[in-house]
Scaffold this motif. Structure first.
Motif, PDB file in Angstrom:
ATOM      1  N   HIS A  91      16.561   1.249   2.280  1.00 21.38           N
ATOM      2  CA  HIS A  91      15.498   1.581   3.227  1.00 21.38           C
ATOM      3  C   HIS A  91      14.592   2.650   2.621  1.00 21.38           C
ATOM      4  CE1 HIS A  91      16.527  -0.670   6.877  1.00 21.38           C
ATOM      5  NE2 HIS A  91      17.776  -0.574   6.456  1.00 21.38           N
TER       6      HIS A  91
ATOM      7  N   ASP B  93      12.057   5.684   3.398  1.00 22.19           N
ATOM      8  CA  ASP B  93      11.712   6.628   4.459  1.00 22.19           C
ATOM      9  C   ASP B  93      10.216   6.721   4.710  1.00 22.19           C
ATOM     10  OD1 ASP B  93      14.380   7.242   4.782  1.00 22.19           O
ATOM     11  OD2 ASP B  93      14.323   8.930   3.380  1.00 22.19           O
ATOM     12  N   ASN B  94       9.404   6.167   3.798  1.00 25.26           N
ATOM     13  CA  ASN B  94       7.952   6.294   3.922  1.00 25.26           C
ATOM     14  C   ASN B  94       7.317   5.208   4.789  1.00 25.26           C
ATOM     15  OD1 ASN B  94       7.855   8.561   2.195  1.00 25.26           O
ATOM     16  ND2 ASN B  94       7.925   7.227   0.401  1.00 25.26           N
TER      17      ASN B  94
END
Length: 202
Positions: free
Chosen positions: A19, A21-22
């Motif tokens: 995943h 985070d941005n």
């Protein structure tokens, strides 16, 4: 035994398991829990269609860095491209001959205009839908390229005045999306003929 998974990647899914985070994009971890799988040829989050995964390193390399098989002809990647506007013969000819992008001239491509009833499969609704302008029609192209520059298809069609609205990968390395529903996948066993096609004859 060598297998390849054919996955109809939805819009908004990253071609990775980790995943980011941005952004809020989903990942392959939302669809697969086999940690041995690796992506054989990425597909942008905003592109849809055929994504190949395998746990066989030789098969992965053969798909992502294909050897010169079939008399030296590289295996193409074919896309269904919905564009803004109606493609004319000059634009199709320019795409077929290769266009000059910032990172160089693209290789000659195969391209043809598709009527809506000529699409090779029924298409699913995209979420979110493409942008539409009442005064500007859209049309479909089938475009096969033989290299992998970054966002190449989108840049090619934009270069000839046909902005890309929707991009669906239909086939790669001899594998086709077929009637696979969006978000679904199927596992394909690679027989001797398919291995030879990939340059991995046994």
């Amino acid at each position: 035994m060598s297998d390849v998974i054919l996955f109809n990647k939805p819009y908004g899914v990253l071609s990775q398991f980790r995943h980011d985070d941005n952004n809020n994009f989903a990942t392959l971890a939302d669809y697969f829990n086999d940690k041995s799988l690796r992506v054989a040829g990425r597909l942008d989050a905003t592109s849809e269609g055929l994504l190949l995964l395998t746990s066989d390193g030789r098969v992965n390399r053969a798909i992502t860095h294909p050897p010169k098989v079939n008399n030296g002809n590289k295996q193409g990647k074919t896309y269904l491209v919905q564009v803004e506007g109606i493609a004319n013969d000059d634009q199709l000819s320019e795409l077929a001959q290769g266009v000059l992008l910032k990172d160089g001239l693209t290789l000659p491509a195969m391209v043809r205009y598709l009527e809506d009833n000529e699409l090779p499969m029924p298409l699913w609704p995209r979420n979110p839908p493409i942008r539409e302008r009442k005064s500007v029609p859209t049309s479909w192209l089938m475009l096969t390229i033989f290299e992998g520059k970054n966002r190449q298809v989108r840049r090619m069609t934009a270069h000839v005045g046909l902005p890309c609205l929707r991009l669906i990968r239909w086939s790669v390395a001899g594998f086709e999306l077929g009637q696979l529903e969006v978000g679904a996948f199927v596992r394909v066993h690679l027989n001797a003929a398919r291995l030879r096609q990939l340059g991995l004859a046994r």
